[in-house]
Design a protein around this motif. Structure first.
Motif, PDB file in Angstrom:
ATOM      1  N   GLU A 100       0.894  -1.072   0.106  1.00 50.17           N
ATOM      2  CA  GLU A 100       0.024   0.168  -0.004  1.00 50.17           C
ATOM      3  C   GLU A 100       0.861   1.289  -0.037  1.00 50.17           C
ATOM      4  N   GLU A 101       0.156   2.336  -0.573  1.00 49.13           N
ATOM      5  CA  GLU A 101       0.802   3.620  -0.572  1.00 49.13           C
ATOM      6  C   GLU A 101      -0.136   4.660  -0.289  1.00 49.13           C
ATOM      7  N   PHE A 102       0.412   5.991   0.183  1.00 46.42           N
ATOM      8  CA  PHE A 102      -0.671   7.028   0.269  1.00 46.42           C
ATOM      9  C   PHE A 102      -1.046   7.532  -1.168  1.00 46.42           C
ATOM     10  N   CYS A 103      -2.355   8.000  -1.024  1.00 42.08           N
ATOM     11  CA  CYS A 103      -2.903   8.736  -2.126  1.00 42.08           C
ATOM     12  C   CYS A 103      -3.035  10.138  -1.589  1.00 42.08           C
TER      13      CYS A 103
ATOM     14  N   LYS B 212      -6.514   8.117 -12.876  1.00 45.88           N
ATOM     15  CA  LYS B 212      -5.672   7.120 -13.184  1.00 45.88           C
ATOM     16  C   LYS B 212      -4.449   7.424 -12.779  1.00 45.88           C
ATOM     17  N   SER B 213      -4.088   8.579 -12.307  1.00 46.66           N
ATOM     18  CA  SER B 213      -2.700   9.241 -11.847  1.00 46.66           C
ATOM     19  C   SER B 213      -2.392   8.384 -10.416  1.00 46.66           C
ATOM     20  N   ASN B 214      -0.871   8.076 -10.331  1.00 44.48           N
ATOM     21  CA  ASN B 214      -0.524   7.611  -9.007  1.00 44.48           C
ATOM     22  C   ASN B 214       0.144   8.458  -8.262  1.00 44.48           C
ATOM     23  N   ASN B 215      -0.308   9.890  -8.370  1.00 47.44           N
ATOM     24  CA  ASN B 215       0.421  10.803  -7.323  1.00 47.44           C
ATOM     25  C   ASN B 215      -0.041  10.528  -6.181  1.00 47.44           C
ATOM     26  N   HIS B 216       1.091  11.286  -5.257  1.00 49.75           N
ATOM     27  CA  HIS B 216       0.909  11.245  -3.856  1.00 49.75           C
ATOM     28  C   HIS B 216       0.533  12.639  -3.554  1.00 49.75           C
TER      29      HIS B 216
ATOM     30  N   ASP C   4     -13.621  17.448  -3.114  1.00 49.03           N
ATOM     31  CA  ASP C   4     -12.740  17.807  -3.874  1.00 49.03           C
ATOM     32  C   ASP C   4     -11.549  16.897  -3.603  1.00 49.03           C
ATOM     33  N   ALA C   5     -11.149  16.781  -2.535  1.00 49.57           N
ATOM     34  CA  ALA C   5      -9.853  15.748  -2.331  1.00 49.57           C
ATOM     35  C   ALA C   5     -10.324  14.230  -2.553  1.00 49.57           C
ATOM     36  N   ILE C   6     -11.410  13.838  -2.522  1.00 48.73           N
ATOM     37  CA  ILE C   6     -11.800  12.209  -3.007  1.00 48.73           C
ATOM     38  C   ILE C   6     -11.565  12.458  -4.527  1.00 48.73           C
ATOM     39  N   GLY C   7     -11.685  13.450  -5.336  1.00 49.43           N
ATOM     40  CA  GLY C   7     -11.679  13.673  -6.719  1.00 49.43           C
ATOM     41  C   GLY C   7     -10.342  13.424  -7.198  1.00 49.43           C
TER      42      GLY C   7
END
Length: 304
Positions: free
Chosen positions: A134-137, A274-278, A266-269
């Protein structure tokens, strides 16, 4: 007492879940609100086996039993839960359902400003329950979303922290404020001490330069978010000033609830792409700087 319901895949809305909890029909265990992470949680991998769970993420409510029903927090839970389900349903209807659009588990934390007992453990650090895959989104004081790197499935913690509401308002009012606290809960007697200090130092002082000097003095000892609250409460000595503080925090929550709900959506969006940004948002200023987040209706100044 505070409660935490064991995670379960539910097929009812958030309000129905709470009503079940009130009558003790679920297997509940009573613990401190800050003893987090001991419930029986299903892994994202387990939930992947049953696709229908994506329409109804496992929902857990953590907070005061008498502080949920018919409150701003109650409406917040319903709105966010409906928002997540709506996003999932829209994806499916358009044939675009992907694992990285799916929330498998959601938890909602209610942290009132006045607590009789609190743990010294940091609430934010207690939410870091990541597995190896797992990683943070998103990391922030209001919402933390963890993503499974293999499946893309999301787990989210939503925090309704009344002290954080105050901190946010101070920063929106003055981004460079000094002596600002953290969202970490405090004991009720500590807050009572701040109120007593303000009463003795500021409340009975005439307006003008003497008042301003007294306010500067108390601001050296009291965290800025509590000074902000006390200044905006009704300035009276005709009754217990603590009652005015409780009224002021209630007024703040009522006025800010809609904006807080919207910025959470907005944060949920940001994670439903498809981005893997943190995304790391340490405070409301960094959060509001993002071009997809709107906070105009969250900025509250008048509490009287």
């Amino acid at each position: 007492m505070m409660f935490i319901c064991r995670f379960c895949a539910i097929f009812c809305n958030a309000r129905q879940l709470r009503e079940i909890c009130y009558f003790g029909l679920l297997d509940c265990i009573y613990i401190s609100i800050f003893t987090i992470g001991i419930s029986n949680t299903a892994s994202a991998g387990d939930l992947m086996k049953d696709k229908q769970n994506f329409d109804n993420p496992a929902v857990t409510i953590i907070g005061y039993e008498d502080g949920l029903k018919d409150s701003e927090f109650d409406a917040y839970v319903d709105s966010i839960t409906d928002h997540i389900r709506g996003k999932m349903r829209s994806d499916k209807e358009h044939g675009a359902a992907k694992p990285n659009h799916m929330f498998a588990q959601t938890r909602f934390f209610y942290v009132p400003l006045f607590n009789r007992k609190v743990s010294g453990e940091s609430l934010s650090s207690s939410l870091r329950e990541m597995g190896q895959d797992e990683e943070f989104c998103i990391e922030s004081p209001w919402i933390q979303v963890i993503r499974n790197k293999n499946s893309g499935v999301l787990r989210a913690d939503f925090l309704w922290n009344e002290r954080q509401f105050l901190i946010d308002q101070v920063l929106l009012d003055s981004p460079n404020t000094a002596n600002l606290g953290t969202g970490k809960p405090m004991k009720e007697q500590e807050i009572d001490g701040f109120i007593d200090d303000y009463e003795e130092t500021v409340l009975n002082v005439p307006f003008g330069e003497e008042k301003e000097a007294a306010l500067r003095d108390v601001s050296k000892r009291v965290p800025a978010e509590f000074v902000w609250l006390m200044v905006r409460a009704w300035q009276t000595t005709r009754g217990p000033f603590q009652s005015e503080i409780r009224s002021a925090i209630h007024e703040l929550i009522v006025k800010a609830a809609s904006g807080y709900t919207n910025l959470t959506k907005d944060a949920i969006g940001l994670c439903l792409t498809k981005s893997n940004n943190h995304y790391l948002f340490p405070n409301i200023i960094s959060f509001s700087a993002h071009d997809k987040v709107k906070i105009d209706d969250y900025d509250i100044n008048e509490l009287r």
